[in-house]
Design a protein around this motif. Sequence first.
Motif, PDB file in Angstrom:
ATOM      1  N   UNK A 241     -29.479 -33.266 152.038  1.00  0.00           N
ATOM      2  CA  UNK A 241     -29.883 -32.179 153.375  1.00  0.00           C
ATOM      3  C   UNK A 241     -31.523 -32.041 153.070  1.00  0.00           C
ATOM      4  N   UNK A 242     -31.616 -31.404 152.105  1.00  0.00           N
ATOM      5  CA  UNK A 242     -33.127 -31.335 151.574  1.00  0.00           C
ATOM      6  C   UNK A 242     -33.916 -32.587 151.764  1.00  0.00           C
ATOM      7  N   UNK A 243     -33.569 -33.642 151.423  1.00  0.00           N
ATOM      8  CA  UNK A 243     -34.402 -34.950 151.459  1.00  0.00           C
ATOM      9  C   UNK A 243     -34.477 -35.043 152.805  1.00  0.00           C
ATOM     10  N   UNK A 244     -33.556 -35.197 153.611  1.00  0.00           N
ATOM     11  CA  UNK A 244     -33.576 -35.309 154.998  1.00  0.00           C
ATOM     12  C   UNK A 244     -34.428 -34.447 155.965  1.00  0.00           C
ATOM     13  N   UNK A 245     -34.692 -33.417 155.435  1.00  0.00           N
ATOM     14  CA  UNK A 245     -35.419 -32.208 156.049  1.00  0.00           C
ATOM     15  C   UNK A 245     -36.977 -32.640 155.531  1.00  0.00           C
ATOM     16  N   UNK A 246     -37.219 -32.950 154.461  1.00  0.00           N
ATOM     17  CA  UNK A 246     -38.775 -33.164 154.013  1.00  0.00           C
ATOM     18  C   UNK A 246     -38.799 -34.395 155.060  1.00  0.00           C
TER      19      UNK A 246
ATOM     20  N   UNK B 192     -45.319 -48.384 164.461  1.00  0.00           N
ATOM     21  CA  UNK B 192     -46.394 -47.897 163.608  1.00  0.00           C
ATOM     22  C   UNK B 192     -45.768 -47.477 162.208  1.00  0.00           C
ATOM     23  N   UNK B 193     -44.651 -48.004 161.710  1.00  0.00           N
ATOM     24  CA  UNK B 193     -43.998 -47.471 160.570  1.00  0.00           C
ATOM     25  C   UNK B 193     -44.936 -47.764 159.457  1.00  0.00           C
ATOM     26  N   UNK B 194     -45.631 -48.754 159.329  1.00  0.00           N
ATOM     27  CA  UNK B 194     -46.592 -49.036 158.363  1.00  0.00           C
ATOM     28  C   UNK B 194     -47.662 -48.079 157.963  1.00  0.00           C
ATOM     29  N   UNK B 195     -48.029 -47.630 159.234  1.00  0.00           N
ATOM     30  CA  UNK B 195     -49.232 -46.414 158.870  1.00  0.00           C
ATOM     31  C   UNK B 195     -48.187 -45.006 158.419  1.00  0.00           C
ATOM     32  N   UNK B 196     -47.287 -45.104 158.858  1.00  0.00           N
ATOM     33  CA  UNK B 196     -46.584 -43.622 158.553  1.00  0.00           C
ATOM     34  C   UNK B 196     -46.209 -43.927 157.171  1.00  0.00           C
ATOM     35  N   UNK B 197     -45.908 -45.052 156.677  1.00  0.00           N
ATOM     36  CA  UNK B 197     -45.674 -45.033 155.273  1.00  0.00           C
ATOM     37  C   UNK B 197     -46.972 -44.987 154.478  1.00  0.00           C
ATOM     38  N   UNK B 198     -47.962 -45.217 155.021  1.00  0.00           N
ATOM     39  CA  UNK B 198     -49.299 -44.898 154.003  1.00  0.00           C
ATOM     40  C   UNK B 198     -49.404 -43.476 153.871  1.00  0.00           C
ATOM     41  N   UNK B 199     -49.103 -42.872 155.058  1.00  0.00           N
ATOM     42  CA  UNK B 199     -49.454 -41.428 155.349  1.00  0.00           C
ATOM     43  C   UNK B 199     -48.577 -40.528 154.250  1.00  0.00           C
TER      44      UNK B 199
ATOM     45  N   UNK C  60     -39.831 -41.755 151.453  1.00  0.00           N
ATOM     46  CA  UNK C  60     -39.251 -42.054 152.822  1.00  0.00           C
ATOM     47  C   UNK C  60     -38.599 -43.053 152.975  1.00  0.00           C
ATOM     48  N   UNK C  61     -37.283 -42.944 153.538  1.00  0.00           N
ATOM     49  CA  UNK C  61     -36.334 -44.101 153.721  1.00  0.00           C
ATOM     50  C   UNK C  61     -36.859 -44.680 155.094  1.00  0.00           C
ATOM     51  N   UNK C  62     -36.137 -45.888 155.393  1.00  0.00           N
ATOM     52  CA  UNK C  62     -36.349 -46.595 156.887  1.00  0.00           C
ATOM     53  C   UNK C  62     -36.273 -45.497 158.068  1.00  0.00           C
ATOM     54  N   UNK C  63     -37.086 -45.699 159.085  1.00  0.00           N
ATOM     55  CA  UNK C  63     -37.099 -44.806 160.224  1.00  0.00           C
ATOM     56  C   UNK C  63     -35.538 -44.690 160.567  1.00  0.00           C
ATOM     57  N   UNK C  64     -34.834 -45.728 160.743  1.00  0.00           N
ATOM     58  CA  UNK C  64     -33.701 -45.563 161.435  1.00  0.00           C
ATOM     59  C   UNK C  64     -32.854 -44.636 160.734  1.00  0.00           C
TER      60      UNK C  64
ATOM     61  N   UNK D 176     -45.465 -33.485 150.436  1.00  0.00           N
ATOM     62  CA  UNK D 176     -45.221 -35.043 150.176  1.00  0.00           C
ATOM     63  C   UNK D 176     -44.813 -35.154 148.723  1.00  0.00           C
ATOM     64  N   UNK D 177     -45.319 -34.507 147.858  1.00  0.00           N
ATOM     65  CA  UNK D 177     -45.009 -34.650 146.388  1.00  0.00           C
ATOM     66  C   UNK D 177     -43.425 -34.279 146.175  1.00  0.00           C
ATOM     67  N   UNK D 178     -43.084 -33.378 146.792  1.00  0.00           N
ATOM     68  CA  UNK D 178     -41.488 -33.206 146.778  1.00  0.00           C
ATOM     69  C   UNK D 178     -40.720 -34.270 147.313  1.00  0.00           C
ATOM     70  N   UNK D 179     -41.428 -35.078 148.475  1.00  0.00           N
ATOM     71  CA  UNK D 179     -40.505 -35.933 149.112  1.00  0.00           C
ATOM     72  C   UNK D 179     -40.658 -37.270 148.236  1.00  0.00           C
ATOM     73  N   UNK D 180     -41.685 -37.638 147.601  1.00  0.00           N
ATOM     74  CA  UNK D 180     -41.783 -38.694 146.726  1.00  0.00           C
ATOM     75  C   UNK D 180     -40.587 -38.340 145.532  1.00  0.00           C
ATOM     76  N   UNK D 181     -40.778 -37.132 145.026  1.00  0.00           N
ATOM     77  CA  UNK D 181     -39.879 -37.105 143.895  1.00  0.00           C
ATOM     78  C   UNK D 181     -38.548 -36.983 144.162  1.00  0.00           C
ATOM     79  N   UNK D 182     -37.996 -37.034 145.316  1.00  0.00           N
ATOM     80  CA  UNK D 182     -36.651 -37.246 146.038  1.00  0.00           C
ATOM     81  C   UNK D 182     -36.415 -38.883 146.211  1.00  0.00           C
TER      82      UNK D 182
END
Length: 959
Positions: free
Chosen positions: A896-901, A949-956, A877-881, A868-874
């Motif tokens: 691609x690496x961001x998409x995988x995360x 439940x995208x709000x909860x996902x973004x909190x996670x 998380x973008x919109x679910x769509x 998750x630290x890696x993802x935030x550094x990139x």
Amino acid sequence: MARHGGSNRIRFPLPPASLSGRGKSFRQREVLRRRHKQVTLGCAAHYLGTMLSLRKLVLLPIWLGLALVFALSASGLAPSQPRELSRELAKALQAYLQALSSEEGPAEARAQLEPLLTAAVLKQHGELAAAVLQAQSGSGGRFKAGKILEGHLEGGSFGREGMDYAFRVPDGYGKSGEHYPLIVSLPEPDETPAQHLRQAWKLRAALDGAILFTPAMPKDATTWDQVTVRGRPGGLSHVLSGLREATERFAVDPDRIVVVGRGAGVAAAFALGKNFPDRFAGIVGRSGEPKPLGVENFENLPTLLAGGGAQAQAFFDATVAAGRKNCTLQANVDEASLWAWIAQARRNSSPAEVSVATDNTITTRGYWLRLAPIAPGARARASLDRAKNTLALSGEGVSHVFLLLNDAMLDLDKPIAVTCNGIERTVQAQRRAAVVLDSLAEGTSDGGRVYTAEIALDWTASADPEPSAELLTGQGQFQDRLKVAGQDVVALWKLYRWCREHEAPLESQILLGPAIQLDPSAAQTVLHRIIRLDPNHEGARGALGHVRYGDRWFQSQAYLDRYLWTQDEKVALAKGFLRFKDLWMHPDDRKFVSKLAEKDPESGLWLTPDDRERLRQGWVLQDATWISPEQAPNVDAGLWLVDGEFVDLAEANRRHANIDRGWDIPDAEVRLYATTDRATAQWALSEMSRALWDLRRVFGAEPQLPLRVALFRDQEQYDRFAFGDPDGRRPAAHAGRLYVVHHAYYAESAFRREGKRREFAGTGVGYWEAQTTAGNRYGVHSARLAVALSYVEGLDPSPKAVAKALTQRGSVPSPDYYAEYMAEKALPTWLRYGGAVFAERFFYDNTVDPNANDAPAGGPNWPTVWSLENLRSRGGLRPLETVFAMALDPDQPEECQRQLLEAGCVVAFVLNAAPEAVTTAHQAFQKSLARGELRPSHIEALEQALRDHEVELREFASK
């Protein structure tokens, strides 16, 4: 390449080192239509037949020697003494080289050739090289000499799209059996190969004296000095593939190959010299500049620069500063002067001093030295002295070095004194037929040099330790006692207890005789012999940690627990298993059971009634190789059968480091092909086993086990397997090019030949560089992702695309194969890769003690915290769509690496933090997948629940 984060010939379903299938290179196109005819050997046979007709058989050895001298003299290779190689060996060598790229593959030809490569033959380097030269010589094919003609090469990294080329052979070609110099002439960006040859070469001496060959180059001239560009062939792949085509098709002198570049081609020509110096006699640059590069790898490679500018001058100055005199710098050069330089150029095929400097995964070999880099700027220098039979090595940033040798270089019958970074040791080289055959298959050996022995050295090891007197005494006594015990189980059990007594520290022993000390492997040897003779011996089984369940023994409680879990009715039904003959099994396993085969719950191997009878007779399965009762004591002693002989583990690891001859380790869950050391492979298997539990949580269903996974020892092999060899000897196994993005991929384009049938050999692929701390850390994730990708492919295969590819002639799929393969998938990309990445880097690490002082941040949940630290550094998380529309483009690796995360994060949320509505939709998806009833509506329901439940996902994701 990309930079990022019996004999024991392996039968694992991976493609061979060279191309197999319908002819792609010249040799492939011709081998099924005609057989190569050697005029000189025909003359020798005729002469021999005449002598036999006189029935003076007593002189047969003399006649045979004279006949072979006549044959070799006609080709300009007459030795000072009669050649001792037989026609049978020459024919077998030719058959092997042709089979490397034939429809049938090399296995049968290799089996016929190996017995002929005796120790006496391997010792005669000159004669062996001459035979290889004759076997490699092209017959010319059907074309007009003296004319510029065009051709098309398919296969290798080019697939069926292929590469064009043009060539010209001298007017008198093929009439005298002569081997000609080869000029690989690179075209300008706006020239076709044929146009280039017509414009660049007009001098009659050159036209009459050499074979000319020009490959087509990539449209983008900025890629000409690269092997690959985002997984696609760069200019160096074009040239090297063309070079292989030329040497297979024509009678080329391997010691007289020169590359000539003009303008944009100069950078490509000198990049070839830097990366592959041992293939050429010289490099020429005309009216152009080499790019800035080091001169270390040019130590034994002459160069000519004419009409260049500042970079040409800088290269020349660097060679002078290094004490070299093999670089010529001129203001200009006409064709006559150029030809004069080329005509005298000769390759030093096995120089006494070699330097290799590397900043990538390509430049790891030069001549007879190959290194395993572990740091940027790795370099090594090696020198040999035949008179003293010594080797001296120095360098930095290297974990291991591999030395290819022959008797022209050193006396292989004698010990070799090696000094490595000031540390002295003594090694004994061993001539082996496998070294000859493997190096011929890889193009390392050729008609100008044939390597017969390989030495692998640990760069970091100290001098060879001297065994203590106590240890030597103990080993001697143990061997004596073992011989006396023989096959007597009671005596062997007593011997085991004696071994355990003498494994203790010397100060705790009370002995009447001299103090002795045993290696713990002695007791293990005895235990394995006992259970081979008495499979139900309680004491020996218990000492080995085995556990009994019913009438079957398991190697450990963990193996038994795993087996019992698979036979739990609730678990089996949830995975979509069927019950057959009192066992729960994957539906695809029924076809084996119907043949009376039984699946070994530990190795995953299917044992036929004949196999079970073998076991009762005392045969032993070492991995997937059957060992006869007479040889079984070698297995008891911890030896491994490799290349037809039993060797210790260290030597087995060295031999299995080859990309085509790795370990083949069967397991109930994973069939692992590994070129790593065996200890690393076993570590990887344990990580893969844990990853499977995570994957079961994601998908519910389970594919047929064992899964196929390949684990390579370094990035060079990993890249090479995906892309293929730069010269096209090996076909690409991964058309998707995702190997440039991350540290694992699925080789969807891997096929192999089994007898007369071609089979799909798709496998998850990773690499584990155990030579470094970072390599071990990232190797865990690579192994997990490799098995995860194999798992997902097993759940969601592409049978129609594969079946179509199997109907095509040859092993190279059509250009449309990958698109058709991916279009057939039922699972969306975000879920396929999200599940795999979850198992790779969002898992719960149960090996971590949360209360330990050195526990990482997050304790057992450190992988999720780190990811998750890696993802935030990139960018987070973008919109679910955007996540659901995931489409991996290897031309954008960072994206691609961001998409995988992102996909891994979504799956981690589903499993570890989702509200009930998401969990319900996920469970419905799992059940439908396990029952084989998955519909788009199940995926849509899961995606909609996540949107809700995208709000909860973004909190996670923000924790």
